[in-house]
Design a protein around this motif. Sequence first.
Motif, PDB file in Angstrom:
ATOM      1  N   ALA A   1       0.831  -1.210   0.000  1.00 14.35           N
ATOM      2  CA  ALA A   1       0.000   0.000   0.000  1.00 14.35           C
ATOM      3  C   ALA A   1       0.866   1.261   0.000  1.00 14.35           C
ATOM      4  O   ALA A   1       0.532   2.248  -0.673  1.00 14.35           O
ATOM      5  CB  ALA A   1      -0.941  -0.003   1.204  1.00 14.35           C
ATOM      6  N   GLN A   2       1.976   1.237   0.724  1.00 19.33           N
ATOM      7  CA  GLN A   2       2.886   2.391   0.722  1.00 19.33           C
ATOM      8  C   GLN A   2       3.485   2.610  -0.661  1.00 19.33           C
ATOM      9  O   GLN A   2       3.586   3.751  -1.124  1.00 19.33           O
ATOM     10  CB  GLN A   2       3.990   2.197   1.751  1.00 19.33           C
ATOM     11  CG  GLN A   2       3.544   2.387   3.168  1.00 19.33           C
ATOM     12  CD  GLN A   2       4.686   2.219   4.155  1.00 19.33           C
ATOM     13  OE1 GLN A   2       5.851   2.311   3.790  1.00 19.33           O
ATOM     14  NE2 GLN A   2       4.350   1.966   5.405  1.00 19.33           N
ATOM     15  N   LEU A   3       3.868   1.535  -1.319  1.00 19.19           N
ATOM     16  CA  LEU A   3       4.397   1.663  -2.677  1.00 19.19           C
ATOM     17  C   LEU A   3       3.336   2.208  -3.625  1.00 19.19           C
ATOM     18  O   LEU A   3       3.635   3.045  -4.481  1.00 19.19           O
ATOM     19  CB  LEU A   3       4.886   0.307  -3.185  1.00 19.19           C
ATOM     20  CG  LEU A   3       6.353  -0.010  -2.997  1.00 19.19           C
ATOM     21  CD1 LEU A   3       6.640  -1.457  -3.379  1.00 19.19           C
ATOM     22  CD2 LEU A   3       7.235   0.920  -3.781  1.00 19.19           C
ATOM     23  N   GLU A   4       2.098   1.732  -3.478  1.00 27.44           N
ATOM     24  CA  GLU A   4       1.016   2.240  -4.318  1.00 27.44           C
ATOM     25  C   GLU A   4       0.834   3.743  -4.125  1.00 27.44           C
ATOM     26  O   GLU A   4       0.625   4.486  -5.090  1.00 27.44           O
ATOM     27  CB  GLU A   4      -0.286   1.503  -4.016  1.00 27.44           C
ATOM     28  CG  GLU A   4      -0.295   0.082  -4.529  1.00 27.44           C
ATOM     29  CD  GLU A   4      -1.532  -0.689  -4.130  1.00 27.44           C
ATOM     30  OE1 GLU A   4      -2.074  -0.446  -3.031  1.00 27.44           O
ATOM     31  OE2 GLU A   4      -1.956  -1.541  -4.922  1.00 27.44           O
TER      32      GLU A   4
ATOM     33  N   ALA B   1       8.019  -0.080 -11.304  1.00 22.13           N
ATOM     34  CA  ALA B   1       8.653  -1.400 -11.390  1.00 22.13           C
ATOM     35  C   ALA B   1       8.707  -2.066 -10.018  1.00 22.13           C
ATOM     36  O   ALA B   1       8.423  -3.266  -9.887  1.00 22.13           O
ATOM     37  CB  ALA B   1      10.058  -1.272 -11.982  1.00 22.13           C
ATOM     38  N   ARG B   2       9.040  -1.298  -8.993  1.00 23.60           N
ATOM     39  CA  ARG B   2       9.075  -1.867  -7.635  1.00 23.60           C
ATOM     40  C   ARG B   2       7.675  -2.276  -7.181  1.00 23.60           C
ATOM     41  O   ARG B   2       7.505  -3.305  -6.525  1.00 23.60           O
ATOM     42  CB  ARG B   2       9.683  -0.870  -6.654  1.00 23.60           C
ATOM     43  CG  ARG B   2      11.195  -0.736  -6.876  1.00 23.60           C
ATOM     44  CD  ARG B   2      11.840   0.084  -5.832  1.00 23.60           C
ATOM     45  NE  ARG B   2      12.044  -0.747  -4.640  1.00 23.60           N
ATOM     46  CZ  ARG B   2      12.571  -0.296  -3.527  1.00 23.60           C
ATOM     47  NH1 ARG B   2      12.934   0.969  -3.431  1.00 23.60           N
ATOM     48  NH2 ARG B   2      12.733  -1.090  -2.506  1.00 23.60           N
TER      49      ARG B   2
ATOM     50  N   ALA C   1       5.219  -3.237  -9.170  1.00 17.56           N
ATOM     51  CA  ALA C   1       4.886  -4.465  -9.906  1.00 17.56           C
ATOM     52  C   ALA C   1       5.543  -5.672  -9.253  1.00 17.56           C
ATOM     53  O   ALA C   1       4.910  -6.723  -9.077  1.00 17.56           O
ATOM     54  CB  ALA C   1       5.311  -4.342 -11.358  1.00 17.56           C
ATOM     55  N   ASP C   2       6.800  -5.542  -8.868  1.00 18.48           N
ATOM     56  CA  ASP C   2       7.499  -6.647  -8.200  1.00 18.48           C
ATOM     57  C   ASP C   2       6.841  -6.991  -6.867  1.00 18.48           C
ATOM     58  O   ASP C   2       6.635  -8.161  -6.541  1.00 18.48           O
ATOM     59  CB  ASP C   2       8.978  -6.304  -7.986  1.00 18.48           C
ATOM     60  CG  ASP C   2       9.755  -6.228  -9.279  1.00 18.48           C
ATOM     61  OD1 ASP C   2       9.266  -6.742 -10.302  1.00 18.48           O
ATOM     62  OD2 ASP C   2      10.858  -5.642  -9.261  1.00 18.48           O
ATOM     63  N   ALA C   3       6.494  -5.965  -6.108  1.00 12.99           N
ATOM     64  CA  ALA C   3       5.856  -6.195  -4.805  1.00 12.99           C
ATOM     65  C   ALA C   3       4.485  -6.846  -4.978  1.00 12.99           C
ATOM     66  O   ALA C   3       4.127  -7.758  -4.228  1.00 12.99           O
ATOM     67  CB  ALA C   3       5.725  -4.880  -4.040  1.00 12.99           C
ATOM     68  N   LEU C   4       3.721  -6.398  -5.975  1.00 10.19           N
ATOM     69  CA  LEU C   4       2.411  -7.003  -6.226  1.00 10.19           C
ATOM     70  C   LEU C   4       2.566  -8.461  -6.627  1.00 10.19           C
ATOM     71  O   LEU C   4       1.765  -9.320  -6.222  1.00 10.19           O
ATOM     72  CB  LEU C   4       1.670  -6.233  -7.317  1.00 10.19           C
ATOM     73  CG  LEU C   4       1.160  -4.847  -6.943  1.00 10.19           C
ATOM     74  CD1 LEU C   4       0.661  -4.112  -8.176  1.00 10.19           C
ATOM     75  CD2 LEU C   4       0.080  -4.935  -5.888  1.00 10.19           C
ATOM     76  N   GLY C   5       3.590  -8.754  -7.419  1.00 13.37           N
ATOM     77  CA  GLY C   5       3.838 -10.139  -7.809  1.00 13.37           C
ATOM     78  C   GLY C   5       4.177 -11.011  -6.610  1.00 13.37           C
ATOM     79  O   GLY C   5       3.669 -12.132  -6.472  1.00 13.37           O
ATOM     80  N   LEU C   6       5.028 -10.501  -5.731  1.00 13.57           N
ATOM     81  CA  LEU C   6       5.360 -11.245  -4.520  1.00 13.57           C
ATOM     82  C   LEU C   6       4.127 -11.415  -3.629  1.00 13.57           C
ATOM     83  O   LEU C   6       3.888 -12.487  -3.074  1.00 13.57           O
ATOM     84  CB  LEU C   6       6.466 -10.529  -3.753  1.00 13.57           C
ATOM     85  CG  LEU C   6       7.845 -10.547  -4.388  1.00 13.57           C
ATOM     86  CD1 LEU C   6       8.772  -9.579  -3.668  1.00 13.57           C
ATOM     87  CD2 LEU C   6       8.423 -11.953  -4.386  1.00 13.57           C
ATOM     88  N   HIS C   7       3.365 -10.352  -3.510  1.00 11.33           N
ATOM     89  CA  HIS C   7       2.147 -10.391  -2.701  1.00 11.33           C
ATOM     90  C   HIS C   7       1.179 -11.426  -3.270  1.00 11.33           C
ATOM     91  O   HIS C   7       0.565 -12.204  -2.516  1.00 11.33           O
ATOM     92  CB  HIS C   7       1.520  -9.004  -2.666  1.00 11.33           C
ATOM     93  CG  HIS C   7       0.456  -8.842  -1.641  1.00 11.33           C
ATOM     94  ND1 HIS C   7      -0.625  -8.037  -1.850  1.00 11.33           N
ATOM     95  CD2 HIS C   7       0.297  -9.372  -0.412  1.00 11.33           C
ATOM     96  CE1 HIS C   7      -1.412  -8.078  -0.788  1.00 11.33           C
ATOM     97  NE2 HIS C   7      -0.872  -8.889   0.096  1.00 11.33           N
ATOM     98  N   ALA C   8       1.055 -11.459  -4.587  1.00  8.81           N
ATOM     99  CA  ALA C   8       0.170 -12.447  -5.226  1.00  8.81           C
ATOM    100  C   ALA C   8       0.616 -13.864  -4.898  1.00  8.81           C
ATOM    101  O   ALA C   8      -0.217 -14.735  -4.634  1.00  8.81           O
ATOM    102  CB  ALA C   8       0.148 -12.230  -6.738  1.00  8.81           C
ATOM    103  N   GLY C   9       1.919 -14.093  -4.909  1.00  7.70           N
ATOM    104  CA  GLY C   9       2.431 -15.415  -4.573  1.00  7.70           C
ATOM    105  C   GLY C   9       2.092 -15.815  -3.153  1.00  7.70           C
ATOM    106  O   GLY C   9       1.663 -16.952  -2.892  1.00  7.70           O
ATOM    107  N   VAL C  10       2.241 -14.896  -2.226  1.00  4.87           N
ATOM    108  CA  VAL C  10       1.916 -15.184  -0.825  1.00  4.87           C
ATOM    109  C   VAL C  10       0.421 -15.427  -0.671  1.00  4.87           C
ATOM    110  O   VAL C  10      -0.004 -16.354   0.027  1.00  4.87           O
ATOM    111  CB  VAL C  10       2.393 -14.032   0.092  1.00  4.87           C
ATOM    112  CG1 VAL C  10       1.887 -14.220   1.513  1.00  4.87           C
ATOM    113  CG2 VAL C  10       3.914 -13.930   0.078  1.00  4.87           C
ATOM    114  N   LEU C  11      -0.388 -14.634  -1.357  1.00  2.00           N
ATOM    115  CA  LEU C  11      -1.838 -14.821  -1.285  1.00  2.00           C
ATOM    116  C   LEU C  11      -2.247 -16.184  -1.859  1.00  2.00           C
ATOM    117  O   LEU C  11      -3.103 -16.861  -1.296  1.00  2.00           O
ATOM    118  CB  LEU C  11      -2.555 -13.697  -2.029  1.00  2.00           C
ATOM    119  CG  LEU C  11      -2.510 -12.329  -1.355  1.00  2.00           C
ATOM    120  CD1 LEU C  11      -2.975 -11.248  -2.330  1.00  2.00           C
ATOM    121  CD2 LEU C  11      -3.350 -12.323  -0.098  1.00  2.00           C
TER     122      LEU C  11
END
Length: 144
Positions: free
Chosen positions: A50-53, A67-68, A70-80
């Motif tokens: 949320a802070q990055l957003e 880019a950061r 997008a990377d964080a969202l990808g990692l977050h998606a993996g954890v979810l």
Amino acid sequence: MLATAREVARDGFVPHAAASDANEPRFDGSRVHLLPEIGEALARFSSQVAQLESMVKADPGTARWRARLADALGLHAGVLAISGDRRAAMTQRLRTRELHDELVRTDPRNRIWLHASLHSRTREAELLRAEGANARGVAELTLA
């Protein structure tokens, strides 16, 4: 200061890895049950995303922040996805792909962004396959 995904993983998830392996998530038919510590780490990670957003909204022209994010969202998606929330994971995967594709349109010769875009499509296809999407639809998504 914004923590990196590596710091969040190191401080939030790694300390509980052994306990999480011993007490794997379980699905009761409607919810996935995790160790409380994993839920807390996921909440901290969500806060970082949320802070990055917010940073991207405040300065949308800075490709580095996009880019950061997008990377964080990808990692977050993996954890979810691992925690069983596939619907939220797919939402994050779609946002990840949109950001990566936008970055590639901005600079099509940037191989890092191109690779990230292809990787996000592959992860999205994997999630669709796990949900039972047909093979042709998954292949079309990956190659689109």
